[in-house]
Design a protein around this motif. Sequence first.
Motif, PDB file in Angstrom:
ATOM      1  N   UNK A 322       9.437  35.964  -1.900  1.00  0.00           N
ATOM      2  CA  UNK A 322       8.217  35.812  -2.685  1.00  0.00           C
ATOM      3  C   UNK A 322       8.282  34.535  -3.511  1.00  0.00           C
ATOM      4  N   UNK A 323       9.407  34.340  -4.217  1.00  0.00           N
ATOM      5  CA  UNK A 323       9.535  33.231  -5.151  1.00  0.00           C
ATOM      6  C   UNK A 323       9.599  31.884  -4.426  1.00  0.00           C
ATOM      7  N   UNK A 324      10.329  31.842  -3.325  1.00  0.00           N
ATOM      8  CA  UNK A 324      10.610  30.569  -2.667  1.00  0.00           C
ATOM      9  C   UNK A 324       9.696  30.265  -1.487  1.00  0.00           C
ATOM     10  N   UNK A 325       8.970  31.280  -1.004  1.00  0.00           N
ATOM     11  CA  UNK A 325       8.117  31.025   0.154  1.00  0.00           C
ATOM     12  C   UNK A 325       6.673  31.408  -0.112  1.00  0.00           C
ATOM     13  N   UNK A 326       6.385  32.717  -0.173  1.00  0.00           N
ATOM     14  CA  UNK A 326       4.997  33.162  -0.224  1.00  0.00           C
ATOM     15  C   UNK A 326       4.262  32.602  -1.442  1.00  0.00           C
ATOM     16  N   UNK A 327       4.877  32.722  -2.623  1.00  0.00           N
ATOM     17  CA  UNK A 327       4.177  32.275  -3.816  1.00  0.00           C
ATOM     18  C   UNK A 327       4.074  30.753  -3.871  1.00  0.00           C
ATOM     19  N   UNK A 328       5.079  30.072  -3.381  1.00  0.00           N
ATOM     20  CA  UNK A 328       5.004  28.608  -3.348  1.00  0.00           C
ATOM     21  C   UNK A 328       3.893  28.148  -2.407  1.00  0.00           C
ATOM     22  N   UNK A 329       3.751  28.847  -1.280  1.00  0.00           N
ATOM     23  CA  UNK A 329       2.649  28.522  -0.369  1.00  0.00           C
ATOM     24  C   UNK A 329       1.305  28.747  -1.057  1.00  0.00           C
ATOM     25  N   UNK A 330       1.197  29.855  -1.790  1.00  0.00           N
ATOM     26  CA  UNK A 330      -0.061  30.164  -2.461  1.00  0.00           C
ATOM     27  C   UNK A 330      -0.372  29.191  -3.589  1.00  0.00           C
ATOM     28  N   UNK A 331       0.643  28.789  -4.347  1.00  0.00           N
ATOM     29  CA  UNK A 331       0.405  27.839  -5.432  1.00  0.00           C
ATOM     30  C   UNK A 331      -0.112  26.514  -4.883  1.00  0.00           C
ATOM     31  N   UNK A 332       0.482  26.049  -3.786  1.00  0.00           N
ATOM     32  CA  UNK A 332      -0.005  24.809  -3.165  1.00  0.00           C
ATOM     33  C   UNK A 332      -1.456  24.968  -2.709  1.00  0.00           C
ATOM     34  N   UNK A 333      -1.782  26.136  -2.161  1.00  0.00           N
ATOM     35  CA  UNK A 333      -3.153  26.394  -1.700  1.00  0.00           C
ATOM     36  C   UNK A 333      -4.140  26.346  -2.863  1.00  0.00           C
ATOM     37  N   UNK A 334      -3.862  27.110  -3.916  1.00  0.00           N
ATOM     38  CA  UNK A 334      -4.856  27.250  -4.989  1.00  0.00           C
ATOM     39  C   UNK A 334      -5.014  25.951  -5.776  1.00  0.00           C
ATOM     40  N   UNK A 335      -3.934  25.188  -5.928  1.00  0.00           N
ATOM     41  CA  UNK A 335      -4.070  23.915  -6.634  1.00  0.00           C
ATOM     42  C   UNK A 335      -4.888  22.929  -5.803  1.00  0.00           C
ATOM     43  N   UNK A 336      -4.748  22.995  -4.490  1.00  0.00           N
ATOM     44  CA  UNK A 336      -5.587  22.169  -3.617  1.00  0.00           C
ATOM     45  C   UNK A 336      -7.051  22.582  -3.704  1.00  0.00           C
ATOM     46  N   UNK A 337      -7.297  23.906  -3.718  1.00  0.00           N
ATOM     47  CA  UNK A 337      -8.665  24.400  -3.840  1.00  0.00           C
ATOM     48  C   UNK A 337      -9.280  23.952  -5.161  1.00  0.00           C
ATOM     49  N   UNK A 338      -8.519  24.020  -6.257  1.00  0.00           N
ATOM     50  CA  UNK A 338      -9.054  23.603  -7.553  1.00  0.00           C
ATOM     51  C   UNK A 338      -9.461  22.135  -7.526  1.00  0.00           C
ATOM     52  N   UNK A 339      -8.639  21.299  -6.913  1.00  0.00           N
ATOM     53  CA  UNK A 339      -9.009  19.878  -6.800  1.00  0.00           C
ATOM     54  C   UNK A 339     -10.283  19.722  -5.979  1.00  0.00           C
ATOM     55  N   UNK A 340     -10.385  20.509  -4.899  1.00  0.00           N
ATOM     56  CA  UNK A 340     -11.575  20.426  -4.056  1.00  0.00           C
ATOM     57  C   UNK A 340     -12.827  20.910  -4.753  1.00  0.00           C
ATOM     58  N   UNK A 341     -12.689  21.931  -5.597  1.00  0.00           N
ATOM     59  CA  UNK A 341     -13.850  22.445  -6.321  1.00  0.00           C
ATOM     60  C   UNK A 341     -14.397  21.423  -7.313  1.00  0.00           C
ATOM     61  N   UNK A 342     -13.562  20.463  -7.706  1.00  0.00           N
ATOM     62  CA  UNK A 342     -13.992  19.412  -8.627  1.00  0.00           C
ATOM     63  C   UNK A 342     -14.579  18.207  -7.893  1.00  0.00           C
ATOM     64  N   UNK A 343     -14.576  18.268  -6.570  1.00  0.00           N
ATOM     65  CA  UNK A 343     -15.061  17.150  -5.769  1.00  0.00           C
ATOM     66  C   UNK A 343     -16.591  17.119  -5.714  1.00  0.00           C
ATOM     67  N   UNK A 344     -17.144  15.915  -5.675  1.00  0.00           N
ATOM     68  CA  UNK A 344     -18.587  15.756  -5.477  1.00  0.00           C
ATOM     69  C   UNK A 344     -19.007  16.190  -4.079  1.00  0.00           C
TER      70      UNK A 344
END
Length: 379
Positions: A322-344
């Motif tokens: 969970x700590x080293x794989x699944x959650x790290x994958x999810x954190x990368x996903x959601x931070x990318x989504x947040x950047x995209x949500x701020x896009x024009x």
Amino acid sequence: MSNTIQIIDLPSGDRGKFSTDSLNSPTLPSRYYTDNNIYDDELKKVHQRAWNYTGHVTDVVERGSYFTDTVAGQPIVIVKGQDDIIRAFFNVCAHRGHELLTGKGKLKGKGIVCPYHAWFYKTDGTLQRARLTEHIKDFDTSEYSLREISIAFSAGLIFVNLDKDCEPFDKSMSGFGPSLQKYLPNIENFVAAHRLSYDINANWKVVVDNFSEAYHIPIAHPQLAKVLEQEAADIMLEDRWTFNGFRSRTGFEGLELEPGLPYCAWQAWPNICMLSLPGSENLIVLRMSPNGVGKCSERVDVYTPKGDAENDPKLLAVRDLFMNMFNQEDIAIVESVQRGLSSLGYDQGRYICDAEQSWFTEAQLHWLHMQVLEALAKD
């Protein structure tokens, strides 16, 4: 979920108006993830009015044991009284507002002493002693008790609600505790074997959104897709919580499993996600606390039976994966989504749903967003 949202309250974006019908609705407009005014509204109308997970009864076993927390931006303390009652208070002195306790531990005496001016409170919150107040005109210690917070217990988990007029937990979250106990009958005696925390550069909803749908799992989590069957064995969609039950596959190296073991996932309004992974007795509780419009603090508590089970190799494997794989994958996903949500270049998408509200679609994502809009529509 009861549909109390009037059509005039539903937001619109570049793809049209949000719909209560998940089959015909665009997603929430991106401003719901980037607008400071909406964030402030959510803090007051969502988080400060909801039942918030904060710990487990085994965190406060002895009289005088306590732990502090921050819920919806508010400092709180959970303490077990000399009368064996577990209570919740705002963690601030009634004199000048100094925080009373930090971290967790056991009170040195039979009450709480403010470190600023040494006002002394009993563990039931009443002010017992205030220095040099004997001659203060009209000073009544009974008027300066700690402000108590509504508290509830469900399958050993502790929940608090900052709203003094809140709906009772048993009504709001009816059936939630029994659902946990059905799959984890000893959960009331579980202990926190591990606690993890993450600072995530994403709005709290982006993180909960990601947990709410399994549409992304085969693509974004190829190893997780080896753990669970692609058909849910049991689904429940209640007013304030959901449950998805799966069966395990054989797993992969590092998490070898017997096929057919239960794999359980719960989601509780507004920001609690829970997993019980196959291979050992465990409950992983994730709480996504808002920490600014584009940030959240993720707390992860890993519960298991006390004793040898705390160091069970299968549990440690679950934690590490969970700590080293699944959650790290999810954190990368959601931070990318947040950047995209701020896009024009983006404002709204589309919910991928079917009439059966299948687990692998985004039906529960739409359920979550309906809850958010319903909360924001209230005074």
